[in-house]
Design an enzyme around this catalytic site. Structure first.
Site, PDB file in Angstrom:
ATOM      1  N   GLU A   1      24.205  33.519 -54.924  1.00 20.99           N
ATOM      2  CA  GLU A   1      23.161  33.139 -55.112  1.00 20.99           C
ATOM      3  C   GLU A   1      22.389  32.616 -56.668  1.00 20.99           C
ATOM      4  O   GLU A   1      21.421  31.752 -56.524  1.00 20.99           O
ATOM      5  CB  GLU A   1      22.471  34.579 -54.725  1.00 20.99           C
ATOM      6  CG  GLU A   1      22.422  34.705 -53.312  1.00 20.99           C
ATOM      7  CD  GLU A   1      21.827  36.167 -52.816  1.00 20.99           C
ATOM      8  OE1 GLU A   1      21.241  36.711 -52.440  1.00 20.99           O
ATOM      9  OE2 GLU A   1      22.259  36.941 -53.879  1.00 20.99           O
TER      10      GLU A   1
ATOM     11  N   ILE B   1      32.167  33.988 -44.134  1.00 20.31           N
ATOM     12  CA  ILE B   1      30.355  33.283 -44.092  1.00 20.31           C
ATOM     13  C   ILE B   1      30.599  32.004 -44.492  1.00 20.31           C
ATOM     14  O   ILE B   1      29.864  31.411 -44.431  1.00 20.31           O
ATOM     15  CB  ILE B   1      29.177  34.652 -44.194  1.00 20.31           C
ATOM     16  CG1 ILE B   1      29.783  34.201 -45.678  1.00 20.31           C
ATOM     17  CG2 ILE B   1      29.017  35.847 -43.852  1.00 20.31           C
ATOM     18  CD1 ILE B   1      27.749  34.974 -45.824  1.00 20.31           C
ATOM     19  N   GLY B   2      31.995  31.614 -45.130  1.00 19.59           N
ATOM     20  CA  GLY B   2      32.018  29.973 -45.169  1.00 19.59           C
ATOM     21  C   GLY B   2      32.125  30.424 -47.273  1.00 19.59           C
ATOM     22  O   GLY B   2      32.217  29.101 -47.579  1.00 19.59           O
TER      23      GLY B   2
ATOM     24  N   ILE C   1      35.920  32.863 -62.593  1.00 25.02           N
ATOM     25  CA  ILE C   1      36.446  31.961 -61.196  1.00 25.02           C
ATOM     26  C   ILE C   1      37.500  32.440 -60.626  1.00 25.02           C
ATOM     27  O   ILE C   1      38.251  32.365 -60.837  1.00 25.02           O
ATOM     28  CB  ILE C   1      35.510  30.908 -61.681  1.00 25.02           C
ATOM     29  CG1 ILE C   1      34.566  30.667 -62.659  1.00 25.02           C
ATOM     30  CG2 ILE C   1      36.021  29.778 -60.710  1.00 25.02           C
ATOM     31  CD1 ILE C   1      33.338  31.220 -62.040  1.00 25.02           C
ATOM     32  N   LEU C   2      37.400  33.285 -58.830  1.00 25.90           N
ATOM     33  CA  LEU C   2      37.848  33.587 -58.626  1.00 25.90           C
ATOM     34  C   LEU C   2      39.355  32.619 -57.507  1.00 25.90           C
ATOM     35  O   LEU C   2      40.684  32.443 -57.627  1.00 25.90           O
ATOM     36  CB  LEU C   2      37.652  34.549 -57.139  1.00 25.90           C
ATOM     37  CG  LEU C   2      37.124  35.826 -58.127  1.00 25.90           C
ATOM     38  CD1 LEU C   2      37.095  36.486 -56.805  1.00 25.90           C
ATOM     39  CD2 LEU C   2      38.805  36.404 -58.713  1.00 25.90           C
TER      40      LEU C   2
ATOM     41  N   THR D   1      36.395  26.876 -54.018  1.00 26.34           N
ATOM     42  CA  THR D   1      35.981  27.900 -53.315  1.00 26.34           C
ATOM     43  C   THR D   1      34.265  27.876 -54.296  1.00 26.34           C
ATOM     44  O   THR D   1      33.439  27.981 -54.046  1.00 26.34           O
ATOM     45  CB  THR D   1      36.030  29.207 -52.239  1.00 26.34           C
ATOM     46  OG1 THR D   1      36.744  29.409 -53.833  1.00 26.34           O
ATOM     47  CG2 THR D   1      37.455  28.551 -51.900  1.00 26.34           C
TER      48      THR D   1
END
Lengths: 737, 341, 169
Positions: A700, A463-464, A624-625, A629
């Site tokens: 979030e 979704i982005g 952090i993958l 992004t």
């Protein structure tokens, strides 16, 4: 000598769907043609809040040029009543509309006009006339009118929680007792909700914009009283969701009803104004907060009471008090939530339910207490950090909030303020962020061709958030191949069911499922190998699947790689494996992503206009993958925080329970110029207790606390505390006068 | 959007050859009209497209005036005004409005004639005397944050949203029109707009078949100029309060003051009382506040816009003091207060 | 036959004069790169370039552009190779969901021309954030007609700044 593919997880790999997106080639819901050119459906909406349709005239519309059908409750066909069955989750319950003459809220659908062209459908819709016998709508205006205790809150929190003993009055050195209000807000994804549905030979094919695919299929099956096996839902690209597309909404139901009625392909695209009424929004909140501190600025008492509206017949309530329960240690903590049933469109998840608006209030309150106590707000926060969960005494898997605050303050240059230009005042603000993390059941399938091409399939959505890219990276890293060699296919209900996108759980959950699927694939491969190669590493390079024996000890010599083709014939390919994660793959300890937000603002001494100068944050969210992004996700959340602090709010027209500003002209999401410098850092510490890939949620985290840091910066600049969001210049002027 | 018959006007054939009446509309850029037609707030049966009216898409000048064609886009006008220090105010106002995309289509005449942004004018489920005479005004007793405090009536309190018009009022622009019988006339922009009174649906002096051909602005020294627009976000939003001002300081006093207010009037507001007070007075906060009070004596507020008088006072004070300070530091200055070019 | 020129090709105008350029692109030409975000000129997702000027395709009837040269996102970049701004968008991650991206890029491509041309903006005349014209604030203002709910603004500004720097070399 073998050449390893460098690991990509944690690095800033460019999005694999980037080329498609920057050249307008990515296809969103309304752009799917299906096999048959879709007819256009235009929604006719009620102009009354709640009541019963007493007359409905569709003749003129039916006779208008190009019109194929006008669908109303009289001819919409079999539909299970809205929100039934009661024991299903709200995402799988019936999403029926046009099933009865009762209108549940302003803007609810009254009819769907289906024509050849948009111009014809839109015009014919204006020819539908109706009368509704309206009742006076229920709304929440006063805190005390919210008397209903919700069965539970979003995120699984209990409505009420309490720990410890209230402090003695004599121990209290400083206290505050204030009420904060946040307005109704809306996700406002750039892509309006849209669905193309085709009904042919009893089978339904749906292209829509939805965050979670599997429950969408269930919802349609229940709504239309069909078999799940006869329904396919696809959503390969979603133009923003932010909670508003977790479930399916009226556009989907209407398009399916239309398609079924005409046995044609029907497209329903909601107009922007219709999005406000036909899809969910976030309710307004009234938060009463009492805080007290004692000797040495220790927090003694935290009391948070929340009142919010709840849409009638739709079970959803936010945990605005979640932050109060977990962020700081305090002798006494009490948090309650009450709701009132109202006659409004659906109230459901909007980015960071609970914390987005809870943090606006709570982190402002903490700041107020710090100022009351005469201590720097940053120091106050650091002083009161918990080591274990403040209410339950349980362990956190990781807890780096202190480091985020300390290191973040240094990076932000907390002590140093830019010299203001004449007529302006500059302020700094800080806020803590704690956002719960969960791992949700998710499955994926990975397939390997004889020439080493990897295909990953899961009904997960992007979704982005960058799902296409991070799943590509995880598969590439686990299978020791390059990202160019991996294709990720998403958003199709025929693929293994995932957790979907939402609640910040998507990346870690679906990523872990992909990792497990790849590990299972490797295990499959190894099962057909002789024991001598059982320790070999699978590597895929230049169209070949190789087995590399890793040298033991210091011996630099590595044996020549062996081709898998020696052990498996082409006819055995493609080989595939599936992988899943569930709650079993995650620790029972408390799991949170956390961070510290900082903001610098400039306030005009005359007009009270606020300009953001800098936003900065330091965050801890496990592994952090993808640096690129992930940073974008966080920055995006910080931009939302700026909007929540300064510009966003839906205004209500009380008499009709309608919205005064249901469009982008007057619902002010932040524009480019509202945002200045936004930067961040991550505290890297993989959290394998949280998920097999070591990651935690960030979608979030960026919004939680961002707005409060700005509110606190405004106070620092002009010594005006505004407790009614958004903080517009008139409120600052009122505070000055 | 209901079907319409389409005509074209290119300035060659006479206006009288077109079916102009209460249900016809001229289509200039379309950024306001098409918006309203999609919502059926405007429902013309006839559209007269001005797309081919090239003659109206020119800016010319002589020794005394600028002549701005009706079809000149807001962007082109802003670019031109940017090169003319004495009408810098016009460039500033234009550039604060809308977005580049909208300014590239919006025209001079279209901008002057744009309709209000009142929430209830836009919402066809709500009573609105402007949209449907006699149905009532939904803005009273409801959310009216963006509504007017000057020129209101019991029928209507909707604000005029244009920025360009505010600067043009300050600069005393003249509107030139053409009628089907061949007559032309000139109307001062300060007299062009009508307050709502009992007929909020009638917004200007124009007859329904009258066409604006161009706007003229007298060339004169306007001193240091500033258009300050206060709004709920930093761009792409209408004014809550705006002040267009140009002035000189001579002998330590305000001279040749150009002044107009936006966001506060049912029409772009020409603050006659404030100007009379300020002209020749000393540029102090006390004087400015007194001038503001003189103008605000007739202001009415309606609940959610109770903040506007104070915001206007403060904005006016800021603008005039900053302009005065600049004039004192740079006597004889002509052009923008802030020029980052 | 009334036509307009779309990405270098002449196309006949639609029969229904109510058809906006945006709906013309979608319904008649199946060109979906240009996006509908609000249909009322309030978001910029439908930004295209007409006769060298960026406009909102939703607020112009197709017939108003008779004879005009229109470029949509499908016409940016030459076939397989991307425009420098598109490349910069990918490098800087100047998009997330991608829905506003076509509009951002058409706007950005125009902005490059506008700034080279020294067209003024509101920042030219404002009391700017740090009291001197900052390129980034100017870019921000000029791009404020393109909403991005994913909040990619800082990266969008960086991408445009990169290309400006590249062009200055």
């Amino acid at each position: 000598m073998t050449t390893h593919n460098a690991k990509t997880v944690g690095t800033p790999v460019n999005r694999v769907d980037g080329s498609a997106k920057v050249s307008g080639q990515a296809r969103y819901a309304a752009e799917h043609m299906s096999d048959r050119t879709p007819l256009i459906g235009w929604v006719v909406s009620s102009d009354t809040a709640v009541g019963k349709i007493t007359s409905l005239n569709t003749e003129q519309a039916e006779q208008a040029e190009g019109v194929h059908a006008v669908i109303t409750y009289k001819n919409a066909g079999t539909l299970k009543p809205f929100s039934k069955p009661a024991d299903e989750s709200r995402f799988t319950q019936s999403r029926a509309v046009l099933n009865e003459p009762n209108i549940r809220h302003f803007g609810a659908p009254v009819a769907l006009v289906i024509a050849d062209t948009l111009e014809q459908a839109r015009y014919a819709a204006s020819l539908v006339t109706f009368t509704i016998d309206g009742e006076i709508p229920d709304l929440l205006t006063e805190f005390d009118d919210a008397t209903q205790k919700p069965a539970s809150l979003d995120g699984g929190f209990e409505a009420d929680a309490s720990s410890g003993d209230k402090p003695q009055q004599s121990d209290i050195q400083a206290s505050i007792n204030e009420t904060y209000t946040t307005p109704s807000q809306i996700s406002a994804a750039m892509e309006p909700h849209a669905t193309v549905a085709d009904f042919k030979d009893g089978k339904l094919e749906v292209y829509c914009s939805v965050q979670i695919i599997a429950t969408a299929v269930e919802a349609l099956a229940i709504t239309l009283e069909m078999d799940e096996a006869d329904i396919v839902v696809q959503s390969p690209f979603v133009g923003g969701g932010f909670g508003s597309k977790l479930g399916l909404h009226y556009d989907a139901t209407l398009a399916c009803i239309g398609a079924r009625y005409l046995e044609r392909a029907v497209k329903v695209v909601l107009s922007r104004r219709q999005v406000f009424y036909n899809t969910p929004h976030r309710g307004h909140s009234i938060q009463k907060i009492r805080l007290a501190s004692g000797d040495d600025h220790a927090l003694l008492s935290v009391q948070h009471k929340s009142a919010m509206p709840k849409a009638k017949g739709y079970e959803f309530a936010e945990a605005t008090g979640a932050g109060a329960r977990v962020t700081y240690k305090s002798q006494f903590i009490e948090s309650t939530h009450r709701v009132k049933d109202v006659d409004l469109p659906l109230i459901d998840s909007t980015r960071s339910p609970g914390d987005a608006i809870g943090s606006l209030a709570f982190e402002s309150a903490i700041d107020e207490l710090a100022h009351e106590a005469g201590i720097d707000p940053l120091t106050f926060r650091i002083k009161n950090l918990p080591v274990v969960h403040p209410m339950k005494g349980t362990r956190f898997t990781t807890h780096n909030l202190g480091e985020c605050l300390r290191q973040g303050a240094q990076n932000f240059k907390w002590q140093h303020k830019t010299q203001p230009t004449p007529g302006k005042q500059i302020g700094h603000g800080v806020a803590s962020a704690m956002r719960m993390n969960v791992l949700v059941e998710s499955s994926a399938e990975v397939e390997l061709s004889a020439t080493g091409e990897v295909t990953v399939r899961t009904d997960m959505t992007d979704i982005g958030t960058g799902t296409y890219t991070i799943l590509t990276q995880i598969a590439a890293d686990t299978l020791n191949t390059s990202v160019d060699n991996v294709t990720v296919k998403l958003g199709d209900s025929r693929y293994p069911a995932s957790c979907g996108s939402g609640g910040s759980f998507g990346a870690a959950s679906s990523g872990s499922a992909v990792k497990k699927a790849c590990e299972a694939l490797i295990a499959n491969i190894k099962s057909s190998l002789p024991p001598a190669l059982s320790q070999a590493e699978v590597q895929i390079l230049d169209g070949q699947i190789k087995l590399v024996s890793i040298a033991q000890g210091d011996d630099e010599e590595v044996s020549r790689p062996v081709l898998l083709a020696n052990f498996m014939s082409d006819s055995e390919f493609p080989i595939s494996a599936t992988g899943s994660v569930s709650e079993d793959d995650t620790s029972d300890d408390e799991q949170y992503s956390c961070g510290a937000h900082f903001a610098e603002v400039e306030v005009d001494e005359y007009t009270g206009e606020v300009r953001l100068l800098r936003q900065y944050g330091m965050f801890s969210a496990g592994q952090i993958l993808n640096m690129k992004t992930a940073a974008s996700q966080i920055k995006g959340g910080m931009v939302w925080g700026a909007g929540y602090a300064l510009t966003e709010g839906i205004y209500h027209h009380r008499d009709t329970a309608s919205f005064v500003n249901p469009d982008f002209g007057e619902y002010h999401v932040a524009v480019n110029r509202d945002i200045a410098e936004v930067s961040l850092d991550f505290l890297q510490e993989a959290d394998y207790a949280a998920s097999p890939v070591g990651a935690k949620g960030i979608g979030e985290l960026g919004i939680t606390g961002a707005g409060a840091a700005i509110a606190n910066a405004i106070y620092d600049a002009c010594k005006v505390r505004v407790r009614d969001f958004p903080i517009t210049m008139d409120k600052i002027i009122a505070g000055k006068n | 959007m209901q079907p319409f018959t389409l005509h074209h006007y290119n300035g060659e054939k006479p206006l009288s050859s077109l079916p102009l009446d209460t249900r016809s509309r001229f289509l200039a850029g379309g950024t306001n009209l098409i918006d309203l037609m999609k919502l059926q707030v405007e429902t013309p049966k006839t559209l007269v497209s001005l797309a081919k009216w090239d003659k109206a898409n020119t800016i010319s000048e002589d020794d005394n005036y600028y002549y701005i064609g009706a079809m000149v886009t807001n962007s082109d006008l802003a670019k031109f005004a940017h090169t003319q220090p004495n009408v810098s105010l016009l460039a500033q106002a234009l550039l604060s409005g809308a977005t580049v995309q909208l300014r590239n289509r919006a025209t001079t005449a279209g901008n002057l004639l744009q309709r209000t942004r009142c929430y209830y004018f836009y919402d066809t489920t709500k009573a609105c005397n402007k949209r449907e005479p006699g149905t009532g005004c939904s803005a009273y007793n409801s959310m009216n944050r963006i509504h007017a405090i000057f020129g209101t009536s019991e029928s209507c309190i909707a604000t005029h949203p244009s920025d360009m018009a505010v600067a043009m009022i300050a600069l005393n622009a003249q509107v030139h029109t053409q009628q089907p019988d061949g007559n032309t006339r000139q109307i001062a922009l300060r007299d062009f707009y009508r307050e709502p009174g009992d007929t909020p649906h009638i917004e200007t002096q124009l007859d329904e078949d009258e066409l604006i051909t161009h706007v003229s602005i007298k060339k004169k020294a306007n001193g240091t100029q500033y258009y300050h627009k206060v709004r709920d976000r930093s761009s792409y939003a209408f004014a809550l309060v705006s002040v267009a001002a140009g002035l000189k300081i001579e002998d330590g006093r305000f001279k040749d003051l150009s002044l107009a207010f936006g966001g506060v009037g049912t029409k772009p507001w020409y603050p006659q009382k404030a100007i009379s007070f300020l002209e020749g007075a000393e540029p102090t906060q006390e004087v400015i506040l007194q001038a503001a009070e003189a103008e605000l004596s007739k202001a009415k507020t309606f609940g959610s816009n109770d903040f506007k008088p104070e915001l206007l006072r403060r904005t006016l004070t800021k603008v005039l003091l900053e302009l005065a300070e600049h004039q004192v530091k740079h006597p004889g200055h002509e052009g923008a207060l802030y020029d980052n070019a | 036959m009334a036509t307009l020129n779309l990405n270098g090709r002449d196309v006949s105008l639609p029969d229904d004069p109510r058809t906006t350029l945006l709906d013309f692109l979608h319904q008649h030409l199946s060109l979906f790169g240009t996006k509908k975000g609000c249909d009322h000129g309030q978001c910029g997702a439908c930004t295209v370039i007409a006769d060298g000027k960026r406009i909102n395709a939703c607020l112009v009837f197709a017939f108003q552009l008779e004879g005009a040269e229109v470029t949509t996102i499908e016409g940016i970049g030459e076939g397989e190779s991307l425009h420098p701004l598109q490349k910069a968008f990918i490098e800087r991650d100047a998009f997330q969901c991608g829905y506003c991206t076509s509009g951002q890029i058409c706007s950005g491509v125009s902005l490059l021309r506008e700034m080279k041309n020294e067209d003024p903006s509101a920042v030219t005349y404002s009391q700017t954030r740090h009291s001197k014209a900052s390129l980034k604030e100017d870019i921000s203002e000029r791009m404020s007609g393109n909403l991005c709910r994913c909040g990619a603004y800082p990266n969008i500004v960086d991408a445009i700044t990169d290309v400006i720097a590249l062009e200055r070399q």
